[in-house]
Design a protein around this motif. Structure first.
Motif: not given
Length: 229
Positions: A97-98, A101, A32-33, A29-30, A95, A36-37
């Motif tokens: 949010p992902i 996107r 993939l997150e 998860k880390k 997640s 986001r940026q």
């Protein structure tokens, strides 16, 4: 002893190209997150104790994953042995949010070779020509070499003629599906892009429905049916 220099990683190396994540749900998860940026800004910032470096990272992200751990959920030839809890846990590795996107989410089924050869397809050269023409329409519309996916939302709405009926349809579907603002804007960008690929100046209801169909709706329904069962 000197510190190792900060070097560009896979995200930066994919700049102006494609970043393909196979078996996406197997990534942490880390990791993939961290996408986001760069997805939002086209840049990635790496911070260390004594320095901070920003690299360009504007890429096309493509992810592939199974619907469940065993990979057979939805298969017509194999039985899925996963429990509902395992399927939900596996899906939640990506997640919200992902997921938001991703502009397009499709569920693909295997096709027999003999049937696949009968499908009518455009050649790569024909698709390339359509894409070039679509990009030229966007460059002319926005006055610079920028596409629908990167133009600001304000400019997108100002330079495109969205009828009241189209806006009303999006609003109604948003209430029904509980879409976030990000998803609504994504749909609008897709509608405009499909119209450009078709060479249409006006945005039609047919194109809007087509853009809204490019979602994970089928996957969600399949998982819900399995959970109820």
């Amino acid at each position: 002893m000197g510190l190792d220099p900060i070097r560009p990683g896979e995200i930066s190396l994919a700049h102006r190209g494609v970043l393909f994540l196979d078996e996406m749900a197997e990534f942490s998860k880390k990791t993939l997150e961290m996408l986001r940026q760069p997805i939002e800004t086209g840049k990635v910032t790496i911070s260390r104790v004594r320095s901070t470096v920003t690299y360009p990272a504007s890429f096309l992200l493509i992810g592939a994953m199974n619907l469940c751990p065993c990979g057979y959920l939805g298969s017509k030839s194999h039985y899925c042995s996963c429990t509902s809890k395992q399927i939900t846990s596996y899906q939640n590795r990506i997640s919200g949010p992902i997921r938001d996107r991703f502009d397009i989410s499709l569920s693909l089924q295997s096709i027999p070779i003999e049937k696949n050869t009968e499908l009518v397809r455009e050649s790569s050269d024909e698709i390339r020509k359509r894409v070039i023409l679509a990009r030229e329409r966007q460059y002319e519309r926005y006055g610079s070499e920028i596409c629908n996916g990167r133009i600001s939302y304000e400019t997108l709405m100002k330079t495109n003629n969205f009828s009241e009926k189209i806006k009303h349809m999006i609003k109604q579907m948003t209430l029904k599906k509980k879409w976030s603002n990000r998803v609504q804007i994504k749909i609008i960008r897709i509608v405009r892009t499909i119209s450009d690929l078709k060479g249409e100046q006006q945005l039609s209801e047919e194109t809007l429905w087509e853009s809204m169909s490019l979602s994970r709706t089928q996957d969600e329904q399949l998982i819900k049916r399995r959970n109820k069962g």
